[in-house]
Design an enzyme around this catalytic site. Structure first.
Site, PDB file in Angstrom:
ATOM      1  N   ASP A  12      -1.471  -1.175   5.951  1.00 29.66           N
ATOM      2  CA  ASP A  12      -1.753  -0.730   7.315  1.00 29.66           C
ATOM      3  C   ASP A  12      -3.231  -0.512   7.592  1.00 29.66           C
ATOM      4  O   ASP A  12      -3.604  -0.257   8.738  1.00 29.66           O
ATOM      5  CB  ASP A  12      -1.001   0.569   7.604  1.00 29.66           C
ATOM      6  N   LYS A  42      -7.173  -5.015  -5.328  1.00 31.17           N
ATOM      7  CA  LYS A  42      -5.846  -5.336  -4.784  1.00 31.17           C
ATOM      8  C   LYS A  42      -5.701  -6.841  -4.609  1.00 31.17           C
ATOM      9  O   LYS A  42      -4.671  -7.432  -4.960  1.00 31.17           O
ATOM     10  CB  LYS A  42      -5.636  -4.627  -3.450  1.00 31.17           C
ATOM     11  N   ASP A  69       0.855  -1.181   0.000  1.00 33.30           N
ATOM     12  CA  ASP A  69       0.000   0.000   0.000  1.00 33.30           C
ATOM     13  C   ASP A  69       0.894   1.235   0.000  1.00 33.30           C
ATOM     14  O   ASP A  69       2.106   1.147   0.246  1.00 33.30           O
ATOM     15  CB  ASP A  69      -0.899  -0.038   1.240  1.00 33.30           C
ATOM     16  N   PHE A  88     -18.530   7.202   4.112  1.00 34.42           N
ATOM     17  CA  PHE A  88     -17.453   6.962   3.153  1.00 34.42           C
ATOM     18  C   PHE A  88     -17.239   5.461   2.974  1.00 34.42           C
ATOM     19  O   PHE A  88     -17.350   4.683   3.917  1.00 34.42           O
ATOM     20  CB  PHE A  88     -16.160   7.597   3.650  1.00 34.42           C
ATOM     21  N   ASN A 143      -8.569  -1.420   4.177  1.00 30.91           N
ATOM     22  CA  ASN A 143      -8.682  -1.655   2.738  1.00 30.91           C
ATOM     23  C   ASN A 143      -7.561  -2.542   2.201  1.00 30.91           C
ATOM     24  O   ASN A 143      -7.567  -2.905   1.029  1.00 30.91           O
ATOM     25  CB  ASN A 143      -8.707  -0.323   1.979  1.00 30.91           C
ATOM     26  N   ASP A 144      -6.595  -2.883   3.054  1.00 33.00           N
ATOM     27  CA  ASP A 144      -5.501  -3.767   2.643  1.00 33.00           C
ATOM     28  C   ASP A 144      -5.708  -5.204   3.097  1.00 33.00           C
ATOM     29  O   ASP A 144      -4.911  -6.079   2.762  1.00 33.00           O
ATOM     30  CB  ASP A 144      -4.169  -3.256   3.202  1.00 33.00           C
ATOM     31  N   THR A 175      -2.517   1.246  -4.760  1.00 36.95           N
ATOM     32  CA  THR A 175      -3.065   2.363  -3.992  1.00 36.95           C
ATOM     33  C   THR A 175      -4.356   2.863  -4.625  1.00 36.95           C
ATOM     34  O   THR A 175      -4.593   2.669  -5.816  1.00 36.95           O
ATOM     35  CB  THR A 175      -2.037   3.512  -3.903  1.00 36.95           C
ATOM     36  N   ARG A 216      -5.729   4.030  -8.217  1.00 38.45           N
ATOM     37  CA  ARG A 216      -7.191   4.012  -8.245  1.00 38.45           C
ATOM     38  C   ARG A 216      -7.717   2.594  -8.040  1.00 38.45           C
ATOM     39  O   ARG A 216      -8.667   2.159  -8.672  1.00 38.45           O
ATOM     40  CB  ARG A 216      -7.717   4.582  -9.565  1.00 38.45           C
ATOM     41  N   ARG A 238      -2.191  14.565  -1.092  1.00 39.72           N
ATOM     42  CA  ARG A 238      -3.555  14.070  -1.204  1.00 39.72           C
ATOM     43  C   ARG A 238      -4.517  15.236  -1.377  1.00 39.72           C
ATOM     44  O   ARG A 238      -4.570  16.127  -0.537  1.00 39.72           O
ATOM     45  CB  ARG A 238      -3.906  13.263   0.048  1.00 39.72           C
TER      46      ARG A 238
END
Length: 1181
Positions: free
Chosen positions: A809, A788, A410, A530, A812-813, A670, A782, A584
């Site tokens: 970390d 992933k 990531d 979100f 989402n990983d 990512t 994206r 970002r």
């Protein structure tokens, strides 16, 4: 079907207003639940991370039956609130453990052999198989609930609960979940809106409601349910989510008390469900072990078959039939020949079964378990800032750390710091920084209000930790912000510096303080949370004037397509500018809603939120409809930055560079914008200035078809490499162009899409993989979390079947961490979900370098030697038994005594190899860190390949032949004792066994490079133990034995001088070929590892004080054994005279290396000192 369960444990009863009823208010030791199960479907996962749904259940609050007209109320048993966190209980330990033990092939095989020994007449005692099997197995082995729960501050929740009300007026409570996910921060949970005002026992007792929710699932962060509150017999439905669910094991903080209803109890709580292990991952070494086991099983069967056939060939001669003293009955002699042959076959199987190293498995398990502590004890992998050490969640994959070929990482929080700070914002093209004076642009104040309102930040006035109040400044309470996302905290704090302060959320109203010090109140109507797929969030608020706003913020790729007006081009230009700097950037937009539109929104959201199945999907569809026709306000950027760019984690660039030199390919996966991610890749040295970037993005596929783009890229890379993949070349090669690939999520989806039957496009996956193989690094931007995992799965399934490692970390990983062969979590600031689901956890990305290059290297070297050595010593052990059958008429007479058969693998030869596999260091660890290319020497399971396995097997056969025939011919027709007695068969077997034990132990001593007092103690101690045991075993008449065949045998053998000479000669003859082979190969064809070992000896262990040696590596690169595709690298020219210790050598386009003059002389010898190197390299000092 309805079911109901009541249990009572120290509950106290309080009279309710109705004298005919009593309300059970349960303390944290008591829970009461009524549950209903409903049949439903189940959706299976196709890839790690995909959604699924399960059955639902209904809970009756206060045990009140639903109003007339609903389903019948049927009582049924349900689990109590006990949790068994251990794998076994007193009652199931033996059957469950035995089942798991005998699922292993080797253990089941030995069980069968043991049973055969019990059933038929075999040449060896059942103890010889039963005792080792028992040793291996032993070592490997060691409701009533009520409805409403009352929990006080600092108490732990006894089960999974739905929050009904709290002592706080706003209906929230604060909870710590450190025991569940390791996060020590306080989390905010919300009571059901319709019940949050019920703050007394009587009020809670008056609640008439039912809860429908999904059946228990282990996901800590997901919950789907709804509550039906009956008012005048008319149900009012409200959605329930994870924000309403209090998990067992969490602790109530900063809240005086709560009332909650239990929904999951006992072994159905999420905490209990997480005790269950994840899908078992198997290492490449374990697969090799199983393959070798199959080979040796085939050898065993072949031996037994050959001996059975030869026995009956031998007995075909009447003069060689079984002698009278075997005392076989007539019925046994008259049995059918097939039955007799099968019985003899089984007997030979038992006799030779020790070739299967059953104790190897328990030794491997002990090595993995004990070896994992070296990672956790490593002080260099301790982070003082976090106060955290590396964590090993599974020890089964230790050696896999030395085999990694692909690293998927990531970006944010892994390669970069996740310390966010508000940098600037852009409104209608005008840039603002903190503390700037605002100039009253059209959308300026609306933009700042949007940022003050569109978030999920909580405000704390004060915090009590262990009785000490935090957040008090000069006697006054000071507020501070908390959130699960560091971006949002940075955003709100940035707005405060620009004059707009977010104050609090009170009574469903958000309060902000504007720059005129006036408090503005906005009613919070809806929060569109979100998620990593939408990459945006929204809020719907009503201003004090009654105007309805939808404020939306998110990634530029998710906002721009939904914008219908605003200064898009100006904002887009600023976003692209920031992305190049690696910052970002998020965009902000809004939409005005009419009352009619808001009613439509409420209808959409209500239907989606109340769904029990596919709720996430229906919410996503609703959000997609609502978040449209937006007006762009501007953008803002946050980041932990130095000089305008993203702040990399400490030594992140050095770590990536080391991984590249070690031969690993690093991919960055990512969700960030391409330009932002590319800037980070350059900063972290994933891409270099001379890297030719290949783009496979939506922008390019809009200009050309995907088919044409893929084939263009394929031709580009293959034209340069001449049809060979980059894997063929050394990663340090300067001969070929360095390619880097960038692909985005949309294009990846098109590549991964299965080919249509009526399409000529074919399968793009193979073309994509071919391009990736020829790229030194790949950036996937994206990316959604599931993508992933799909990328990792795609590489795992490619024809090379490389070993993959995923590191991240955040939540989402998790999908890619679970999908990879090895998953590594980083203890970052995005929670502990990655750590909880990983195989290994480290504080910082930089620690990955030592974990792979040092610990992984050592683990693989050690366990490879352990596996090969076990098969070798068992061949040495049992092959003389096979040869002995040719001299005893194939009578199944054992060569060794029962005690030796039993203790050979358990006691005499087990501890030395176990210690070797724990502490061996063939190269100093500092050298491994400084010279990552040494990792290449062990790549692709190189030490467990078939040629090496065959060499070890042949070596074992050779040693066995030397032991057997050496003893046979030396003792043939010869007397040895002073009284003229000849050695008998047990003395002969004891002599062979003595040579065997000393030979295999000395073999391990010769392979040991790292000697400590522990090595000396264990190796020589094992030999002494063998001698002492043999003296005691043969020197005492043991009353519990029905035979005394070994009495005085060992002493008689040692009393003979020729026996001593034979032992020395046979040990020397057995070890000599292996020693000669090593000496010759080290002199003529040394590997890089062997060169550095020689050099380190020359410098007496101080070689690690210098930099890696180019000369040692360049020569080894051209002469490396078994390197196959390694190209020849020309050696640098040596300059004369050698007056400097350190010299920097450059040849062709390869990077600089450090060369040490004394080592050049040592490594190359005098034969090269008189000749220069080819190619005319240039040397500068």
């Amino acid at each position: 079907m309805l079911f109901y369960l009541i249990t009572r444990r120290q509950a106290f009863h309080v009279k309710s207003p109705n004298p005919d009823e009593s309300l059970s208010v349960i303390d944290t030791r008591d829970v009461i639940v009524g549950l209903r199960g409903r049949s439903g479907g189940e959706r299976r996962k196709e890839c790690v991370g995909e959604e699924n749904w399960v059955d639902s259940r209904t809970i009756y609050i206060g045990h009140k039956e639903p109003p007339p007209g609903t389903e019948a109320f049927i009582q049924q048993r349900f689990p109590d609130n006990r949790i068994v966190s251990s794998k076994y209980t007193f009652w199931n330990f033996i059957p469950k453990n035995m089942f798991e033990q005998f699922r292993r092939v080797a253990n089941f095989y030995f069980l069968i052999i043991f049973l055969v020994q019990l059933i038929i007449d075999t040449p060896t005692s059942p103890i010889t198989s039963g005792l080792p099997l028992f040793f291996v197995i032993t070592v490997t082995a060691i409701k009533q609930v009520g409805d409403v729960v009352f929990v006080k501050e600092n108490e732990t929740f006894p089960c999974d609960l739905i929050l009904l009300s709290t002592s706080r007026d706003e209906g929230v409570c604060y909870v710590t979940t450190a025991s569940l996910d390791g996060e020590s921060s306080h989390k905010t949970y919300f009571a059901v809106q319709d019940t949050k005002a019920y703050n007394t026992e009587q009020e809670v007792d008056s609640i008439h409601a039912t809860i429908e929710c999904e059946q228990p699932q282990p996901d800590l962060y997901k919950f789907v349910g709804r509550i039906n509150i009956y008012m005048d017999n008319e149900p009012v439905a409200r959605p329930l989510g994870s924000e309403n669910l209090l998990l067992r094991g969490a602790t109530l903080k900063n809240t005086e008390y709560i009332y909650a209803v239990a929904i999951y109890t006992g072994m159905e709580t999420k905490m209990a469900l997480n005790y269950q292990s994840k899908t078992q991952k198997r290492s490449a070494v374990e697969k090799s072990m199983n393959a070798y086991l199959v080979v040796y099983l085939f050898i065993l069967i072949s031996k037994a078959f050959v001996n059975t056939v030869l026995k009956y060939v031998w007995q075909a001669d009447p003069n060689r039939d079984e002698p009278w003293y075997n005392d076989r009955t007539e019925s046994e002699r008259q049995r059918h020949i097939v039955i007799r042959a099968f019985t003899d076959f089984l007997a030979f199987m038992v006799l030779f079964n020790y070739i299967i190293p059953v104790s190897m498995y328990v030794t491997v398990e002990m090595q993995k378990f004990l070896g994992s502590y070296f990672i956790m004890w490593d002080d260099e992998m301790f982070d003082e800032e976090l106060g955290e050490r590396a964590v090993v969640n599974t020890s089964d994959l230790n050696e896999e750390l030395g085999q990694v070929e692909y690293v998927f990482t990531d970006k944010t929080g892994t390669l970069t710091e996740n310390n966010m700070e508000f940098i600037e914002c852009c409104v209608d093209g005008h840039v603002y920084v903190p503390h700037v004076i605002l100039n009253g642009q059209e959308h300026e104040e609306l933009f700042f209000r949007a940022l003050c309102l569109c978030h999920t930040v909580q405000v704390k006035e004060e915090e009590t930790v262990d009785g000490i109040k935090q957040g008090i400044h000069q006697g006054k309470s000071t507020s501070f912000y908390i959130s699960s996302s560091p971006d949002e905290v940075a955003l709100v704090e940035g707005m405060k510096r620009l004059g707009f302060t977010y104050l609090r959320l009170k009574d469903s109203h958000m309060e902000i303080l504007n720059r005129e010090d006036e408090i503005e109140r906005f009613e919070l109507l809806e929060v569109l949370t979100f998620d990593s797929v939408r990459r945006r969030m929204s809020v719907i608020v009503r201003s004090s004037s009654g105007q309805l706003y939808l404020f939306c913020k998110g990634a530029d790729s998710s906002i721009f397509p939904r914008v219908i007006s605003g200064k898009v081009e100006q904002v887009k230009a600023r976003v692209e500018h920031n992305a190049v700097e690696g910052l970002r950037t998020l965009c902000v937009a809004y939409r005005l809603l009419s009352p009619e539109q808001y009613q439509e929104v409420c209808h959409l959201l209500s239907g989606a939120k109340l769904a029990l199945q596919d709720r996430d999907k229906r919410l996503a569809e609703a959000y997609d409809i609502i978040e449209k026709d937006l007006i762009l306000l501007g953008a803002y950027r946050c980041g932990g930055q130095v000089g305008g760019g993203t702040r990399l984690q400490e030594k992140a660039a050095d770590t990536i560079e080391s991984l590249h030199k070690a031969g690993m390919k690093v991919w960055v996966l990512t969700g960030d914008k391409m330009e932002t991610a590319a800037a980070t890749c350059y900063a972290s040295k994933l891409f270099h200035r001379n890297t030719q970037i290949l783009e496979l993005t939506t922008k390019r596929t809009e200009e050309q078809s995907l088919h044409d783009v893929l084939f263009d890229l394929s031709r580009t890379v293959l034209r340069q490499h001449g049809g060979m993949t980059r894997d063929t070349f050394s990663g340090l090669s300067g001969d070929c162009t360095d390619y880097g690939l960038i692909i985005d999520g949309a294009t990846l989806s098109a590549v991964m899409r299965p080919p249509q039957e009526d399409s000529n496009s074919g399968n793009y996956k193979e073309i994509f993989l071919e391009i990736c193989r020829n790229c030194s690094a790949v950036l996937c931007c994206r990316m959604a979390p599931l993508q992933k995992a799909q990328i990792v799965k795609l590489i795992k399934a490619s024809k090379e079947h490389p070993i993959t490692l995923a590191i991240g970390d955040g939540a989402n990983d998790v999908s890619m961490i679970l999908e990879a062969h090895v998953g590594v979590g980083i203890m970052g600031k995005e929670g502990r979900q990655a750590v909880r689901n990983s195989d290994y956890a480290i504080p910082k990305f930089k620690h990955l370098k030592k974990m792979l290059l040092v610990h992984g290297h050592y683990y693989y070297i050690r366990i490879s030697e352990l596996v090969q050595y076990f098969f070798y010593k068992n061949v040495c052990f049992i092959f003389p038994q096979f040869l002995y059958q040719f001299f005893c008429g194939f009578s199944q007479q054992p060569l060794y005594d029962t005690a030796y058969l039993t203790l050979y693998n358990i006691s005499f030869t087990s501890l030395p190899i176990l210690l070797y596999s724990l502490i061996e260091q063939h190269i100093n660890m500092d050298i491994l860190k400084k010279d990552p290319s040494l990792y290449r020497d062990i790549a692709k399971n190189s030490l467990l390949r078939w040629p090496i396995f065959i060499y070890w097997t042949i070596l074992g056969v050779y040693d066995a032949i030397v032991m057997f025939f050496g003893a046979y011919f030396l003792f043939d027709n010869t007397t040895f004792t002073s009284n003229g007695q000849m050695f008998g068969n047990w003395t002969f077997g004891t002599l062979v066994f003595t040579v065997l034990v000393f030979t295999v132990t000395f073999k391990l001593a010769l392979d040991t490079h790292y000697w400590t007092w522990i090595n000396h103690f264990v190796i020589w101690g094992s030999l002494i133990f063998f001698v002492v045991f043999s003296l005691l075993w043969g020197g005492i008449i043991w009353p519990f034995l029905n035979y005394q065949r070994m009495y005085y045998v060992f002493m008689q053998m040692l009393s003979s001088g020729p026996a001593w000479l034979s032992i020395i000669l046979l040990i020397t003859a057995g070890l000599l070929p292996d020693v000669l082979k090593k000496v010759i190969w080290r002199a003529l064809w040394p590997t890089t590892t062997e060169r550095i070992q020689n050099a380190d000896k020359l410098y007496k262990g101080h070689l690690s004080e210098f930099t890696p040696l180019a000369s040692l590596q360049s020569k080894a690169g051209s002469q490396r054994r078994g390197s196959g595709g390694q190209r020849n690298v020309p050696n640098p020219r040596r300059s004369e005279p050698f007056s400097k210790k350190t010299m920097f050598t450059r040849w062709q386009r390869t990077p600089d290396y450090c060369t040490f003059t004394p080592l050049l002389r040592f490594a190359d010898g005098a034969r090269n000192s008189r000749q220069g190197y080819a190619h005319g390299g240039q040397t500068s000092v």
